[in-house]
Design an enzyme around this catalytic site. Structure first.
Site, mmCIF file in Angstrom:
data_model
loop_
_atom_site.group_PDB
_atom_site.id
_atom_site.type_symbol
_atom_site.label_atom_id
_atom_site.label_comp_id
_atom_site.label_asym_id
_atom_site.label_seq_id
_atom_site.Cartn_x
_atom_site.Cartn_y
_atom_site.Cartn_z
ATOM 1 N N ASN A 116 0.862 -1.184 0.000
ATOM 2 C CA ASN A 116 0.000 0.000 0.000
ATOM 3 C C ASN A 116 0.903 1.240 0.000
ATOM 4 O O ASN A 116 1.505 1.572 1.012
ATOM 5 C CB ASN A 116 -0.875 -0.049 1.265
ATOM 6 N N TRP A 117 0.962 1.905 -1.140
ATOM 7 C CA TRP A 117 1.847 3.088 -1.246
ATOM 8 C C TRP A 117 1.363 4.286 -0.452
ATOM 9 O O TRP A 117 2.116 5.215 -0.224
ATOM 10 C CB TRP A 117 1.931 3.539 -2.704
ATOM 11 N N LYS A 118 0.078 4.315 -0.128
ATOM 12 C CA LYS A 118 -0.532 5.514 0.471
ATOM 13 C C LYS A 118 -0.309 6.701 -0.480
ATOM 14 O O LYS A 118 -0.310 6.514 -1.695
ATOM 15 C CB LYS A 118 0.024 5.763 1.873
ATOM 16 N N HIS A 159 -9.115 0.968 5.679
ATOM 17 C CA HIS A 159 -7.803 1.214 6.276
ATOM 18 C C HIS A 159 -7.962 2.185 7.450
ATOM 19 O O HIS A 159 -8.782 3.097 7.391
ATOM 20 C CB HIS A 159 -6.835 1.787 5.222
ATOM 21 N N GLU A 216 -6.348 4.642 8.387
ATOM 22 C CA GLU A 216 -6.189 6.066 8.046
ATOM 23 C C GLU A 216 -7.478 6.616 7.430
ATOM 24 O O GLU A 216 -7.804 7.787 7.599
ATOM 25 C CB GLU A 216 -4.979 6.247 7.104
ATOM 26 N N GLU A 264 -4.554 -4.915 11.246
ATOM 27 C CA GLU A 264 -3.524 -3.885 11.364
ATOM 28 C C GLU A 264 -3.736 -3.084 12.645
ATOM 29 O O GLU A 264 -4.532 -2.129 12.660
ATOM 30 C CB GLU A 264 -3.588 -2.930 10.170
ATOM 31 N N GLY A 295 3.172 2.341 10.644
ATOM 32 C CA GLY A 295 4.097 3.452 10.383
ATOM 33 C C GLY A 295 4.883 3.892 11.598
ATOM 34 O O GLY A 295 5.538 4.937 11.580
ATOM 35 N N SER A 341 4.208 -2.129 10.298
ATOM 36 C CA SER A 341 5.674 -2.161 10.415
ATOM 37 C C SER A 341 6.300 -3.503 10.009
ATOM 38 O O SER A 341 7.286 -3.942 10.606
ATOM 39 C CB SER A 341 6.114 -1.759 11.827
ATOM 40 N N GLY A 360 5.222 1.354 4.604
ATOM 41 C CA GLY A 360 6.559 1.935 4.430
ATOM 42 C C GLY A 360 7.540 1.054 3.666
ATOM 43 O O GLY A 360 8.188 1.515 2.714
HETATM 44 P P1 PGA Z 1 3.374 0.250 7.635
HETATM 45 O O1 PGA Z 1 1.890 0.473 7.120
HETATM 46 O O2 PGA Z 1 3.898 -1.007 7.009
HETATM 47 O O3 PGA Z 1 4.126 1.476 7.180
HETATM 48 O O4 PGA Z 1 3.313 0.146 9.121
HETATM 49 C C1 PGA Z 1 0.995 -0.599 6.993
HETATM 50 C C2 PGA Z 1 -0.318 -0.138 6.445
HETATM 51 O O5 PGA Z 1 -0.728 1.003 6.719
HETATM 52 O O6 PGA Z 1 -0.992 -0.882 5.720
#
Ligand code: PGA
Length: 255
Positions: free
Chosen positions: A9-11, A98, A100, A171, A177, A217, A239
């Site tokens: 997932n690039w965001k 997600h 976010e 998650e 992150g 992470s 990330g």
């Molecule tokens: P992260 O993000 O690997 O940077 O912790 C995971 C995600 O948001 O899917």
């Protein structure tokens, strides 16, 4: 979908130039047609780059998806993108729920249920995200939170009819992150709880075969530890997927 999945997932990262370079780099690291038949490799770039990625990886074993979709197929919703549109440019997957999106865009369970409905209706595979905040874990509410996120969104009809088109990504919000990944034991404990929840809604067979991914992470250094457990069917990576070498190292750890 396979029940083993590595998803990046690039965001909201990468310029157009960086995005096109990334596709070339992925292709140079591994011949994409030689990827395993048993592990799905998914890339979720920003909407703008989906068409390019769908073309670049056409007829390969790399699948492309969107990070979100609207719950309606079309309409006067300025700035939004529908599942129908995503499917029509060759993408096959979508991430829904997600943390976010839940946190910054106020996406709540009843809306996510509608988004999943639209995504499945238009033929997309869904990666549905769930997970607790740090406060919820500290208050021992992590199981209740995840149970609610699943039961209020995934009906028995979805789980029965679309069990191969939906994966759940657990998650924990405190691990996203932050570099503070959940321990494999914490992840396994929750993955087993998720399977029990699915079993309550439908049955044990579907629960056992369901793809449950861990996210938060994940990096090349910790990936194998997660994947050595049969209850962890892969990962949703933020990330670490931005670097094609790290992303493919994690993919290799799953094989
Ligand atoms: P992260 O993000 O690997 O940077 O912790 C995971 C995600 O948001 O899917």
């Amino acid at each position: 979908m396979n029940n083993k999945i590595i998803a990046g997932n690039w965001k909201m990262y990468k310029s157009w130039q960086e995005a096109t370079k990334y596709a070339d780099e992925i292709k140079s690291i591994v011949s994409v047609n030689e990827l395993s038949d048993n592990v799905d490799l998914l890339i979720f770039p920003p909407f703008l780059y989906i068409q390019y990625y769908s073309d670049a990886f056409k007829n390969s074993k790399v699948h492309i998806g969107a990070q979100n979709c609207h719950n309606e197929s079309q309409g006067a919703y300025t700035g939004e993108v529908s599942a129908n549109m995503i499917r029509s440019i060759g993408a096959t997957h979508v991430i829904i729920g997600h943390s976010e999106r839940r946190q910054y865009f106020n996406e709540f369970n009843s809306l996510l249920e509608k988004k999943i409905h639209s995504a499945l209706f238009h033929g997309l595979n869904v990666i549905y995200c769930c997970g607790e905040t740090l406060e919820q874990r500290k208050s021992n509410l992590h199981f209740d939170t995840v149970e609610k996120q699943i039961k209020e969104v995934l009906s028995s009809e979805y789980l029965n009819d679309y069990s191969k088109k939906i994966a759940i990504a657990y998650e924990p919000v405190w691990a996203i992150g932050t570099g503070k990944n959940a321990t494999p034991d914490q992840a396994v404990e929750m993955h087993q709880f998720i399977r029990n929840t699915i079993s309550d809604i439908v049955n044990e067979k579907i629960a056992k075969e369901f793809a449950v991914l861990y996210g938060g992470s994940v990096k090349p250094e910790n990936a194998s530890e997660y994947f050595s457990n049969a209850d962890i069917n892969g990962a949703l990576i933020g990330g670490a997927c931005l670097d094609p070498n790290s992303f493919m190292e994690i993919y290799k750890a799953m094989n």
